[in-house]
Write a protein that holds these residues in place. Structure first.
Motif, PDB file in Angstrom:
ATOM      1  N   GLN A  99      13.482  -0.755 -12.950  1.00 28.15           N
ATOM      2  CA  GLN A  99      14.050  -0.715 -11.598  1.00 28.15           C
ATOM      3  C   GLN A  99      13.439  -1.841 -10.782  1.00 28.15           C
ATOM      4  OE1 GLN A  99      16.271   1.503 -10.478  1.00 28.15           O
ATOM      5  NE2 GLN A  99      16.300   2.852 -12.260  1.00 28.15           N
ATOM      6  N   ASP A 100      14.263  -2.538 -10.041  1.00 29.18           N
ATOM      7  CA  ASP A 100      13.756  -3.587  -9.161  1.00 29.18           C
ATOM      8  C   ASP A 100      13.389  -2.974  -7.809  1.00 29.18           C
ATOM      9  OD1 ASP A 100      13.247  -5.708  -7.565  1.00 29.18           O
ATOM     10  OD2 ASP A 100      15.194  -6.689  -7.824  1.00 29.18           O
ATOM     11  N   PRO A 101      12.082  -2.972  -7.492  1.00 27.13           N
ATOM     12  CA  PRO A 101      11.678  -2.343  -6.228  1.00 27.13           C
ATOM     13  C   PRO A 101      12.207  -3.095  -5.009  1.00 27.13           C
ATOM     14  CG  PRO A 101       9.734  -3.113  -7.456  1.00 27.13           C
ATOM     15  CD  PRO A 101      10.931  -3.559  -8.211  1.00 27.13           C
ATOM     16  N   GLY A 102      12.668  -4.357  -5.234  1.00 29.50           N
ATOM     17  CA  GLY A 102      13.203  -5.145  -4.118  1.00 29.50           C
ATOM     18  C   GLY A 102      14.579  -4.671  -3.689  1.00 29.50           C
ATOM     19  N   ALA A 150       5.091  -9.999 -12.228  1.00 29.96           N
ATOM     20  CA  ALA A 150       3.630  -9.832 -12.125  1.00 29.96           C
ATOM     21  C   ALA A 150       3.259  -8.365 -12.273  1.00 29.96           C
ATOM     22  CB  ALA A 150       3.132 -10.383 -10.791  1.00 29.96           C
ATOM     23  N   VAL A 151       4.065  -7.472 -11.695  1.00 32.57           N
ATOM     24  CA  VAL A 151       3.777  -6.037 -11.809  1.00 32.57           C
ATOM     25  C   VAL A 151       3.989  -5.573 -13.252  1.00 32.57           C
ATOM     26  CG1 VAL A 151       4.426  -3.712 -11.061  1.00 32.57           C
ATOM     27  CG2 VAL A 151       4.323  -5.580  -9.394  1.00 32.57           C
ATOM     28  N   ILE A 152       5.079  -6.048 -13.856  1.00 28.81           N
ATOM     29  CA  ILE A 152       5.354  -5.647 -15.243  1.00 28.81           C
ATOM     30  C   ILE A 152       4.185  -6.045 -16.142  1.00 28.81           C
ATOM     31  CG2 ILE A 152       6.863  -6.073 -17.242  1.00 28.81           C
ATOM     32  CD1 ILE A 152       9.211  -6.240 -15.209  1.00 28.81           C
ATOM     33  N   GLU A 153       3.637  -7.221 -15.886  1.00 28.08           N
ATOM     34  CA  GLU A 153       2.506  -7.680 -16.689  1.00 28.08           C
ATOM     35  C   GLU A 153       1.292  -6.760 -16.549  1.00 28.08           C
ATOM     36  OE1 GLU A 153       0.447 -11.980 -16.992  1.00 28.08           O
ATOM     37  OE2 GLU A 153       2.640 -11.841 -16.932  1.00 28.08           O
ATOM     38  N   VAL A 154       1.060  -6.300 -15.339  1.00 27.71           N
ATOM     39  CA  VAL A 154      -0.142  -5.497 -15.098  1.00 27.71           C
ATOM     40  C   VAL A 154       0.003  -4.053 -15.612  1.00 27.71           C
ATOM     41  CG1 VAL A 154       0.058  -4.401 -12.821  1.00 27.71           C
ATOM     42  CG2 VAL A 154      -1.991  -5.691 -13.395  1.00 27.71           C
ATOM     43  N   TYR A 202      -2.236  -3.518  -7.434  1.00 29.36           N
ATOM     44  CA  TYR A 202      -2.005  -3.688  -5.995  1.00 29.36           C
ATOM     45  C   TYR A 202      -1.799  -5.167  -5.655  1.00 29.36           C
ATOM     46  CZ  TYR A 202      -2.552  -3.369  -0.944  1.00 29.36           C
ATOM     47  OH  TYR A 202      -2.333  -3.462   0.405  1.00 29.36           O
ATOM     48  N   ARG A 203      -2.663  -6.018  -6.229  1.00 29.07           N
ATOM     49  CA  ARG A 203      -2.502  -7.456  -5.976  1.00 29.07           C
ATOM     50  C   ARG A 203      -1.126  -7.923  -6.448  1.00 29.07           C
ATOM     51  NH1 ARG A 203      -7.888  -7.738  -7.519  1.00 29.07           N
ATOM     52  NH2 ARG A 203      -7.325  -8.264  -9.658  1.00 29.07           N
ATOM     53  N   ALA A 204      -0.730  -7.471  -7.637  1.00 33.80           N
ATOM     54  CA  ALA A 204       0.569  -7.884  -8.185  1.00 33.80           C
ATOM     55  C   ALA A 204       1.702  -7.396  -7.287  1.00 33.80           C
ATOM     56  CB  ALA A 204       0.729  -7.345  -9.605  1.00 33.80           C
ATOM     57  N   SER A 205       1.588  -6.159  -6.835  1.00 41.91           N
ATOM     58  CA  SER A 205       2.635  -5.590  -5.988  1.00 41.91           C
ATOM     59  C   SER A 205       2.734  -6.348  -4.663  1.00 41.91           C
ATOM     60  CB  SER A 205       2.340  -4.105  -5.752  1.00 41.91           C
ATOM     61  OG  SER A 205       3.300  -3.543  -4.900  1.00 41.91           O
ATOM     62  N   GLN A 206       1.581  -6.731  -4.136  1.00 39.28           N
ATOM     63  CA  GLN A 206       1.572  -7.472  -2.873  1.00 39.28           C
ATOM     64  C   GLN A 206       2.247  -8.843  -3.008  1.00 39.28           C
ATOM     65  OE1 GLN A 206      -0.497  -6.638   0.479  1.00 39.28           O
ATOM     66  NE2 GLN A 206       0.764  -5.010  -0.360  1.00 39.28           N
ATOM     67  N   SER A 207       2.288  -9.362  -4.231  1.00 40.84           N
ATOM     68  CA  SER A 207       2.964 -10.654  -4.413  1.00 40.84           C
ATOM     69  C   SER A 207       4.483 -10.465  -4.402  1.00 40.84           C
ATOM     70  CB  SER A 207       2.520 -11.304  -5.729  1.00 40.84           C
ATOM     71  OG  SER A 207       3.137 -10.625  -6.825  1.00 40.84           O
ATOM     72  N   ARG A 208       4.929  -9.218  -4.438  1.00 41.67           N
ATOM     73  CA  ARG A 208       6.359  -8.877  -4.451  1.00 41.67           C
ATOM     74  C   ARG A 208       7.088  -9.593  -5.599  1.00 41.67           C
ATOM     75  NH1 ARG A 208       4.379  -5.131  -1.875  1.00 41.67           N
ATOM     76  NH2 ARG A 208       5.066  -4.524   0.203  1.00 41.67           N
ATOM     77  N   TRP A 246       9.033  -1.458  -2.687  1.00 41.31           N
ATOM     78  CA  TRP A 246       7.786  -2.210  -2.858  1.00 41.31           C
ATOM     79  C   TRP A 246       6.592  -1.477  -2.243  1.00 41.31           C
ATOM     80  CZ3 TRP A 246       6.496  -5.173  -6.437  1.00 41.31           C
ATOM     81  CH2 TRP A 246       7.376  -6.114  -6.990  1.00 41.31           C
ATOM     82  N   GLU A 247       6.840  -0.841  -1.099  1.00 37.49           N
ATOM     83  CA  GLU A 247       5.728  -0.077  -0.510  1.00 37.49           C
ATOM     84  C   GLU A 247       5.295   1.040  -1.453  1.00 37.49           C
ATOM     85  OE1 GLU A 247       5.874   0.627   4.091  1.00 37.49           O
ATOM     86  OE2 GLU A 247       7.908   0.474   3.303  1.00 37.49           O
ATOM     87  N   LEU A 248       6.262   1.699  -2.076  1.00 38.33           N
ATOM     88  CA  LEU A 248       5.908   2.791  -2.996  1.00 38.33           C
ATOM     89  C   LEU A 248       5.062   2.278  -4.155  1.00 38.33           C
ATOM     90  CD1 LEU A 248       9.264   4.777  -3.066  1.00 38.33           C
ATOM     91  CD2 LEU A 248       7.129   5.442  -1.970  1.00 38.33           C
ATOM     92  N   VAL A 249       5.383   1.075  -4.631  1.00 39.56           N
ATOM     93  CA  VAL A 249       4.581   0.495  -5.710  1.00 39.56           C
ATOM     94  C   VAL A 249       3.168   0.209  -5.187  1.00 39.56           C
ATOM     95  CG1 VAL A 249       4.381  -1.397  -7.375  1.00 39.56           C
ATOM     96  CG2 VAL A 249       6.637  -0.452  -6.826  1.00 39.56           C
TER      97      VAL A 249
END
Ligand code: HEC
Ligand code: HEC
Length: 303
Positions: free
Chosen positions: A173-176, A264-268, A254-260, A202-205
């Motif tokens: 799912q794309d949080p965007g 990056a999130v999938i990687e983490v 959190y850092r990855a999520s903040q980059s939106r 994105w906030e939920l992530v």
């Protein structure tokens, strides 16, 4: 010269007020509140419906002990109605709600007997009087650090499991995308996404990542037990290391999520899954299950 000690006065007031409550309601489990015949009925039900999980001697097996200090710490200074409710409404864990109030009360009588409270001449009644009887452990019997409200499995299922699933979902799912969750008035109700419509994807992530980073230290809280009644091995270096890795994975998420940045999130997500897995391999996923205990819960929490 006179000293006053505000904290001492407060402690004393607390002790006095606890005993005032008991004095007002009248009775405690020190006064022979059940009969031997009743405890024997409870014993029969216990052997048939509880012993497989809590152990024949109530010492805990794949579920917590129902006697001894660890048990008394949870129930001390609480009305018996709480314990009867716990049994009647949530036990046996595989078929809750199947016991009558009387059976749950008889079981409570059996648990009292097992914890060496004296029997008396009248039965414990399955009515409102249960609210007026306090469980009062003998001095020292409930000694030890106060137990946190949840066992380890409950902390895992309540915080780490939903939070990491939310992050894993970023793979599909794309949080965007403004994909709204459940909102008041929706006819389709999902427990998991209740309220999710309030915050953006994105906030939920972000919040799930924060939940992992912030809750990892809860795995080190002293006094917590695993579901099988064993203490969480908070002093073991490998346990502490696994906990640290989980906190670090939460921070990285959190850092990855903040980059939106979805990639990056999938990687983490791998780092999170690895952190969970490394500890589970040692302390949770035990070979050698039986029919009663297929996943060998009894062996959890020891290396
Ligand atoms: C399938 C396994 C299972 C069976 C059978 C079962 N329990 Fe439990 N019981 C659990 C688990 C797991 C917990 C810990 C989680 C919780 O508190 O709900 C628990 C918790 C409890 C607690 C709270 C312990 C504490 O210190 O907080 C009581 C009391 C209890 N059970 C009584 C009973 C009684 C009485 C029966 C039989 C009628 C029974 N259980 C049958 C699994 C089981
Ligand atoms: C430091 C060790 C450790 C770490 C780190 C850890 N766990 Fe656990 N986990 C355990 C242990 C031990 C149990 C068994 C708990 C019990 O029986 O009380 C458990 C149980 C669970 C359960 C319950 C399984 C069941 O039987 O229903 C879930 C779900 C879970 N963990 C998810 C996670 C997730 C997701 C992560 C990572 C974000 C994680 N855990 C990280 C040690 C750990």
């Amino acid at each position: 010269m006179r000293f006053t000690c505000a904290a001492c006065a407060a402690t004393l007031a607390l002790v006095v007020s606890t005993w005032t409550v008991i004095a007002q309601t009248g009775r405690t489990t020190a006064e022979g509140v059940y009969t031997d015949a009743q405890a024997a009925r409870g014993n029969t039900t216990y052997d048939a419906q509880c012993a497989a999980c809590h152990g024949v001697a109530l010492a805990g097996a794949l579920a917590p002990p129902l006697t001894g200090a660890a048990f008394l710490r949870v129930w001390d200074r609480r009305p018996l109605a709480d314990l009867v409710d716990k049994i009647q409404k949530t036990m046996p864990a595989t078929s809750p709600g199947t016991l009558s109030r009387m059976q749950a009360t008889d079981l409570t009588a059996y648990l009292l007997k097992a914890s060496a409270f004296e029997a008396g001449s009248a039965e414990l009644r399955a009515d409102e009087s249960l609210s007026g009887i306090m469980l009062a452990a003998p001095a020292g019997a409930a000694a030890g650090a106060p137990s946190p409200p949840g066992n380890l499995a409950q902390v895992m299922r309540g915080i780490l499991f939903p939070s990491s699933n939310l992050i894993f979902n970023v793979q599909n799912q794309d949080p965007g995308q403004q994909k709204m969750g459940w909102q008041p008035g929706d006819t389709s109700f999902g427990w998991a996404d209740w309220g999710a419509g309030i915050y953006s994807g994105w906030e939920l992530v972000d919040y799930a990542a924060i939940a992992i980073a912030e809750s990892a230290p809860l795995l080190l809280t002293p006094g917590r037990r695993c579901e099988n009644g064993r203490p969480v091995p908070v002093d073991r270096p490998d346990w502490i290391q696994f906990t640290r890795e989980t906190a670090d994975a939460g921070r990285a998420a959190y850092r990855a999520s903040q980059s939106r940045d979805r990639d990056a999130v999938i990687e983490v997500t791998n780092a999170i899954a690895d952190a969970c897995l490394r500890c589970h391999e040692v302390y949770r996923d035990k070979p050698g299950g039986t029919t009663v205990d297929p996943s060998n819960k009894a062996a959890r929490c020891i290396p």
